[in-house]
Design an enzyme around this catalytic site. Structure first.
Site, PDB file in Angstrom:
ATOM      1  CB  CYS A  23      -0.992   0.057   1.159  1.00  0.00           C
ATOM      2  SG  CYS A  23      -2.221  -1.238   1.131  1.00  0.00           S
ATOM      3  CG  ASP A  24       3.522   4.428   1.611  1.00  0.00           C
ATOM      4  OD1 ASP A  24       3.328   5.156   0.614  1.00  0.00           O
ATOM      5  OD2 ASP A  24       4.083   4.839   2.644  1.00  0.00           O
ATOM      6  CG  LEU A  25       5.392  -1.152  -2.945  1.00  0.00           C
ATOM      7  CD1 LEU A  25       5.100  -2.071  -4.104  1.00  0.00           C
ATOM      8  CD2 LEU A  25       6.677  -1.563  -2.260  1.00  0.00           C
TER       9      LEU A  25
END
Length: 130
Positions: free
Chosen positions: A22-24
């Protein structure tokens, strides 16, 4: 980029229940002493235990790296991580950041800038050192 892709593949397919990061973004890809990339910072990751394909959430990632549907509708799926990986790969190939001021002043994100470059020539987009 290959090491981080393998790490993402492991998150999505290495368990019975898929994990979506969800936060690459570049700041969450860490290099060890041998310059091997590792995916880090799982603070807002989601385990897709119920549907295994998507989940709804109000948690957001980093603008510029999240998919439009995740940002507007809160849909989390492994496809979102693939989108984020694609943005990072475009940054590597073009040697430009997602948040370059030059493009931001023209209201273009990196993806739109590259798409528009297809109309001209891709070699103007790719980093000359590649």
């Amino acid at each position: 980029m290959l090491d981080s892709a393998m790490g993402i593949e492991y998150l999505h397919h290495g368990h019975i229940t898929p994990i979506v990061h969800c936060d690459l973004k570049p700041a969450n890809i860490l290099l060890d002493d041998d310059m091997v990339a590792h995916v880090g910072d799982f603070g807002i990751s989601k385990i897709l235990a119920v549907s295994k394909f998507m989940e709804y959430t109000e948690t957001l990632g980093t603008l510029g790296y999240i998919t439009p549907e995740y940002g507007s509708e809160g849909i989390v799926s492994p496809s979102g991580d693939v989108y984020s990986y694609g943005i990072m790969l475009m940054e590597v190939v073009t040697k430009r950041r997602q948040t370059d001021e030059e493009r931001c002043n023209e209201n273009l994100d990196l993806r739109k800038w590259i798409t528009q470059s297809f109309l001209v020539t891709m070699m103007d987009v790719v980093d000359v050192n590649l």
